[in-house]
Each structure stands twice: as C-alpha cells, then as structure tokens.
Design a protein around this motif. Structure first.
Motif, short mmCIF file in Angstrom:
data_model
loop_
_atom_site.label_atom_id
_atom_site.label_comp_id
_atom_site.label_asym_id
_atom_site.label_seq_id
_atom_site.Cartn_x
_atom_site.Cartn_y
_atom_site.Cartn_z
N ALA A 460 39.99 39.25 55.13
CA ALA A 460 40.64 39.04 53.85
C ALA A 460 40.00 40.35 52.72
CB ALA A 460 40.11 37.59 53.34
N PHE A 461 40.84 40.47 51.78
CA PHE A 461 40.55 41.09 50.62
C PHE A 461 39.89 40.20 49.39
CE2 PHE A 461 42.49 42.84 46.71
CZ PHE A 461 41.38 43.47 46.27
N ASN A 462 38.97 40.51 48.72
CA ASN A 462 38.36 39.64 47.65
C ASN A 462 39.29 39.82 46.47
OD1 ASN A 462 36.94 37.93 46.10
ND2 ASN A 462 34.76 39.13 46.74
N ILE A 463 40.43 39.29 46.55
CA ILE A 463 41.33 39.50 45.26
C ILE A 463 40.79 38.86 43.88
CG2 ILE A 463 42.69 37.47 45.88
CD1 ILE A 463 45.09 39.13 44.88
N LEU A 464 39.91 37.71 44.19
CA LEU A 464 39.34 37.16 43.09
C LEU A 464 38.37 37.96 42.47
CD1 LEU A 464 39.57 33.35 44.40
CD2 LEU A 464 41.15 34.55 42.78
N GLU A 465 37.61 38.66 43.07
CA GLU A 465 36.78 39.80 42.55
C GLU A 465 37.47 40.80 41.62
OE1 GLU A 465 32.74 41.42 43.95
OE2 GLU A 465 34.24 42.65 44.91
N ALA A 466 38.51 41.27 41.96
CA ALA A 466 39.52 42.08 41.25
C ALA A 466 40.25 41.74 40.21
CB ALA A 466 40.38 42.59 42.31
N LYS A 467 40.52 40.34 40.10
CA LYS A 467 41.34 39.80 39.08
C LYS A 467 41.46 38.44 39.12
CE LYS A 467 44.83 42.08 40.81
NZ LYS A 467 46.18 42.70 41.18
N GLN A 468 41.73 37.84 38.02
CA GLN A 468 41.73 36.44 37.59
C GLN A 468 43.05 35.60 38.28
OE1 GLN A 468 39.94 34.38 35.70
NE2 GLN A 468 38.77 36.19 35.48
N PRO A 469 42.55 34.47 39.14
CA PRO A 469 43.77 33.66 39.78
C PRO A 469 45.07 33.99 39.08
CG PRO A 469 41.65 32.53 39.83
CD PRO A 469 41.48 33.55 38.59
N PHE A 491 42.14 33.21 49.14
CA PHE A 491 41.82 32.22 48.38
C PHE A 491 40.82 31.26 49.03
CE2 PHE A 491 46.17 33.22 46.62
CZ PHE A 491 45.60 33.95 45.47
N ALA A 492 40.27 31.63 50.19
CA ALA A 492 39.56 30.69 51.06
C ALA A 492 38.41 30.09 50.42
CB ALA A 492 39.08 31.39 52.38
N GLN A 493 37.66 30.90 49.62
CA GLN A 493 36.53 30.61 48.80
C GLN A 493 36.66 29.26 47.98
OE1 GLN A 493 34.52 33.62 46.89
NE2 GLN A 493 32.54 32.63 46.76
N LYS A 494 37.91 29.16 47.10
CA LYS A 494 38.40 28.20 46.45
C LYS A 494 38.62 27.13 46.90
CE LYS A 494 40.65 29.17 42.61
NZ LYS A 494 39.93 28.72 41.54
#
Length: 640
Positions: A460-469, A491-494
């Motif tokens: 996975a790419f940590n998209i939520l570190e790069a931008k808001q949901p 979005f697995a963490q959420k």
C-alpha cells in the motif's frame, strides 16, 4: 367425563398424543420398490419395442422414482426423449399425436392383459395420464407419459433459459418437460433422510391441507433447507419439519431463488414474494395459487403450535437458535464457551502475527514505514479457530497510488521471493496459497494449537500521510473502479481503527454474527463478508448511543430483523464524509442494500443481488427459532 391419553394434541392426523415424527415414521409400512421398479421397466420395455417412435432414452420421475412418495398408489412420470423430434416446435406440434399412438398400443391386446390393465385418465398439453394395475406384481400406480425433445443435447442450459425468456407460459411448460432430468437428478442426490422429510411433508399436505397438487413445492422447500445446512447426511428431522412449517405459516414472505444454480435476473424479472423458483428452471415459480396458500398457512400455523407443545412435553426445547449451538443454550453462553477465543489463544496468535509483521518490516528489500494488521484477527473480531488477517505493508519506495499500481507486479514478485527463501529460517509454518491482483495469500499455522489463519499480504501507499481523506476522495472521483481498488487498501488503517474502537461486548457480538454467517450462509460461497457484518453491527450500536452493555439476545433479534429485510437496508456515514460531494449516491446505488465503507465512500460492502434471497431466508429462519424459544420459555403455544 371423557379422558384422554397423556400428552398434547397429536402433531399430525393419524399420529398419537406425544408421538414424535421418527416414532410415527417407523409405523409406516414399507413399499416393495423392486416390484414397483419391475412394473415401470415393464412399461418402458413395451414402449421401446412396440410404439412406432424411436426413443433415445427414458427418464423416470415422479415421487415413486425419486423415493419421495407419501402413500400408494403412487405417481410415476416417464419422460420419453424421442429421436424423431427435431426442435421444440416439433415437440409442441407432435406431442398429442405421439401420446395417442402410445395409448393405442397400451390399450391393445399386445399389452392387455399380459402386462397389466390400463385405465385412461386424461390428456394434458404435454402428456397423457393413465392408471396401471399389474395383478401379478400386486402394484397399481398413476403413470404420466411425457414425449420430450432432448434440447440439452444441442444447447447448454444457460442458452435454453435465454430461449425461454419472453415466451408464453404454455410454451415454457414444454421446455420444462425437457429440463425434468435436471430436476429429478437434483432430488435423487439427497440422502434418504431428506427423502423421509419430504414424505412427511407430503403426508401433511395430503392429510391436513387436503390436496396432492403441490408436492413439488414441498420437495423444493426440503431441498433448499438441506442445501443451506451444507448437505448433511444426518439432522434432526423434527426440527427441520417445524422450521419448514414455520416458513409455510408465513408463506407470503418466502423468497427462494437458487443463486448457486443460476442468476434468475439474467432471464426474467424476479417475481415479488412469495417466490420459490424451480432449481432446474428460473422461469417457474412453484408456489401454490393464492387459495391454496391461504389454506397452507392456516394448517402450518396449527402444526407449529402443536410441534412446540410436543417439544415442551417431551423435554429439551425447540431447535437451537444457530446451527452448532446446544439445545437450550443461550447466545451469551455460546459466545463465551464456543466462539470467543481464550486469552491463551489470542496471545499465541498475536505473537505469531507479530513475527510476520517484524519480518515484513525488516527482512524485505523495501523500506516499510508500517504494517497495519487488518482482517478479523487484526480487528479482534475473530472467531475461535480459523481466522483471517490482512497484513497491509506501507512501502516508502512508492510515491503515489498510480506508482503503486504500476509497480504492483514487481513488489509482489519481490515479496514472494523473499518469503520463499527466508521465511522458513525466520519463523516456521507459512504455506503459499496464491497470488491476487493486489496481494499474496498464505496460510499461517499457530504451532502448538491447531489454528490456521488465512494471511493476505497487501502492499500500500500511505496516502493519508500525503493528503487529507477528503482530498483523496476528490482525487478518486475521476478514477475507474479498477483504479479505485488500489486506493481501497490504502485506507486500511482507518478501517481497522473504526472497528477496534468498539467495546469488547460489541466485538463478541460481531463474532456471533460471523459465526452465524459461516455456518448458515457462507457454506458454499461467500455471500456476506465479515466487514459487512461488522459495519451493520457497529451502525446498530452507534444508533443506540454506543452503550458498553446491552442484551445480546435482543440485539441479535434486531439485526436478524434488519437482514430479513435486507433490501431496505441503507447505511451511510454522514459523520465520516459527505458522500454527495463525490457522487449522487441514489444514482450510483439506486437499489438497496447499501452499506458504505466508513473509510471509503466509493465502496458498497453489501451482499450482491444474487445473494439477497439467501441472506434474507437465513435471517428469517433465525427469527422463527427465536420466537419458538420465546414460546417455549413462556409456555405460549396458542395459534396467534
């Protein structure tokens, strides 16, 4: 003053007070099936040798040949697949002429009296009915002869169903004759105990409803119950009989579609309830006419009342609420002693998962920022025994979701090679299963215990570190469904946090729902996902102000009521996002059920349409059993 033997009213006409179905069935006289078979073969031999048509094969049906007869004289269907017929139209135009020629031969001195005595009953558009008595065999049965075109020799069944679409019902009835072999083979495959259940259902229909016209409807009901239970060879026939009677008492709510046989909506508009489709023919609704339905419901309600009173009299109580529970066991006791893993089990499994996490963080050739443990094991909603865990690997070397998509094959190949070469030295039992488009599947053994876990390793790419949901959701608007699938795992963490934050009692309640789905819905295919059940339970919990404690029995009944009305279910998450910012939910998901992912507004986790009937039927049956238990505890058996 009139005195009665002890016990409640007899369950069925002809039974004694306090007598159970198994006891009653032992009193039924046996039928000499060898003599019946000889009588049938006698007719078949004569037809093949004396009637001026070329018969390719004869399929034997009807209750006598399916071993589902309730009484004698019985009924035998003979389907004559005739070489001389060249099409369905040919069959339709020649059927009457063929059966008349057959009747002429059976009436002649070539058959009578050497083979038996024939009494003609009637012609139907597709057949001829007659009564045959063979004095030397001491057998007499009604025989119905159907000329048939062997359409399945030239077309697959899917194409036949398409051909039937749009035809008048009278024409579809000719096709139904040609599909009879599928129908007969399906019922014949069931074990003898299912045939016994069918016999007692037919006995009830004949003796109490006072009709013999809808036997096949009851055969289908029994076969559906058997299939939902995983096709067992043994079961409690009294419990199953009562459950089917309970379904018939609420017949107008019936919906049986046979999702594993065909997708009915591909061939027709699925009728409104009540609907019980023929497993061999999606165009045939086998439910009786309205007048008969009303009588069936009335008689079934009376039987349910007597059945519950009988179980109270003999002790033990009604059927368990969920398959696998002990008779008389409460849901809370079942959770604590059967479903919920012990603290030792949890520690052992958690320790093993941590070793996998450590390996993925430190032994691969990628820079890994974190590994999120998802699935039922990662969210602490796993049922004792086999569980699933998603290991979502957030890779630093990936700079965007597009980069993840472009690099996926390389990442998966590299991860697999590393696991193949180094895992055995690192920790032990990890068995490769298969690659998927987004990950690698393994089975992980838990050493001392017999537990086995399904492990999905998902880059996975940590998209939520790069931008808001909300910015990520906005970015997804222009993507195709295939491209959006690469966002979902990011979005697995959420997703995990959303489930893990609920109290332990809610997690145990989710475990109960998962166990129920496993044993009653997902036996042959995964009709409902664990995440769907988690979200339904959490939505219910939140709508009741998120309590730490609640009555498990009451909540389970409420959830089953929701699932029994699945097509009315619609769960959105306005506190998580405003879905209208990204699309019109009524246009994208015009039909219920809709259960959106609280971490991803583009995902509807509800069951597919082809599984709706199965889910609703299984939930409704739980409600029937819960009501039976309530009646048993309160002593209320009145027909209300």
């Amino acid at each position: 003053m009139t005195s009665h033997p002890p016990g409640p009213d007899p369950l069925l006409s002809g039974m004694k007070r306090g007598q159970t179905i198994p006891q009653f069935m032992t009193e039924w006289g046996s039928i000499d099936t060898k003599k019946c078979d000889e009588m049938i073969e006698r007719v078949i031999r004569f037809l093949k040798q004396n009637v001026p048509i070329r018969v390719a094969k004869v399929v034997k049906g009807g209750p006598m040949c399916k071993d589902t007869f309730a009484s004698t004289p019985g009924h035998v269907d003979l389907f004559l697949f005739i070489n001389d017929l060249s099409s369905m139209q040919d069959m339709k135009s020649k059927t009457r002429r063929i059966v008349k020629s057959i009747r002429a031969k059976l009436d002649s001195s070539e058959f009578v009296p050497r083979y038996g005595v024939i009494q003609f009953i009637e012609y139907t558009p597709q057949s001829m009915k007659l009564h045959l008595r063979c004095h030397d065999l001491d057998q007499q049965h009604t025989i119905e002869v159907f000329p048939a075109y062997d359409i399945l020799k030239y077309k697959n069944v899917h194409d036949v169903y398409i051909d039937m679409s749009g035809l008048p019902d009278a024409d579809k009835d000719f096709y139904a004759v040609c599909l009879a072999e599928i129908q007969i083979d399906y019922i014949r495959q069931a074990p003898s105990k299912v045939h016994t259940l069918i016999r007692i259902l037919k006995y009830w229909l004949k003796e109490e409803v006072k009709t013999e016209d809808w036997y096949y409807f009851l055969e289908v009901m029994a076969m559906h119950r058997w299939q939902r239970a995983g096709k067992p060879h043994d079961f409690d026939i009294s419990d199953w009989f009562e459950e089917i009677m309970t379904q018939l008492a609420d017949l107008t709510s019936l919906s049986i579609i046979w999702e594993d046989k065909y997708t009915a909506s591909n061939y027709r508009t699925v009728p409104s309830k009540p609907v019980v489709l023929d497993p061999a023919n999606p165009h045939k609704n086998v439910v009786p006419d309205q007048r008969c339905c009303e009588k069936i419901m009335k008689c079934a309600r009376a039987v349910v009342t007597r059945s519950q009173a009988l179980k109270d009299y003999i002790g033990g109580g009604p059927a368990p609420i969920i398959e696998g529970m002990a008779r008389g066991e409460t849901l809370q006791h079942f959770i604590q002693h059967t479903i919920q893993p012990s603290s030792d089990d949890r520690r052992e499994c958690d320790h093993l998962v941590e070793r996998v996490t450590n390996f993925l963080q430190h032994k691969t050739n990628f820079g890994v920022s974190m590994v999120v443990k998802g699935g039922s094991l990662g969210k602490s909603t796993n049922v004792l025994g086999k569980s699933d865990v998603d290991m979502v690997v957030f890779i630093n070397d990936v700079s965007s979701v597009q980069h993840l998509q472009d690099s996926m094959k390389y990442i998966l190949d590299t991860l697999k090679e590393t696991l193949d070469t180094q895992w055995s030295q690192f920790a032990g039992s990890l068995k490769y299963i298969r690659d998927t488009s987004h990950g690698i599947q393994y089975q992980l053994g838990c050493g001392k215990s017999s537990h086995v876990h399904d492990v999905d390793i998902l880059p996975a790419f940590n998209i939520l570190e790069a931008k808001q949901p909300r910015n990520a959701f906005e970015e997804m608007k222009s993507k195709t469904p295939k491209e959006r699938a690469y966002y979902s795992v990011c979005f697995a963490q959420k997703q995990v946090a959303f489930v893990k934050e609920v109290p332990i009692k809610v997690k145990n309640f989710i475990r109960l729902l998962k166990y129920w789905a496993k044993v009653e819905i997902n036996r042959e295919q995964k009709a409902v996902t664990s995440y769907f059940l988690e979200l339904v339970a959490i939505s219910f919990w939140k709508n009741r102000r998120s309590p730490d404690d609640f009555n498990t029995n009451d909540w389970f009944k409420e959830i089953m009521t929701q699932l029994a009305d699945l097509t009315s279910l619609r769960i959105l998450w306005p506190d998580k996002y405003t879905v209208s910012l990204y699309y019109n939910v009524h246009e994208v998901f015009p039909k219920n059920p809709v259960v959106l992912d609280p971490a991803n507004p583009y995902i509807n986790v509800a069951p597919l349409e082809k599984h709706h009937s199965l889910v609703m039927t299984c939930a409704q049956n739980v409600l029937y059993r819960m009501q039976a238990w309530k009646n048993y505890r309160t002593g209320r058996y009145a027909d209300s």
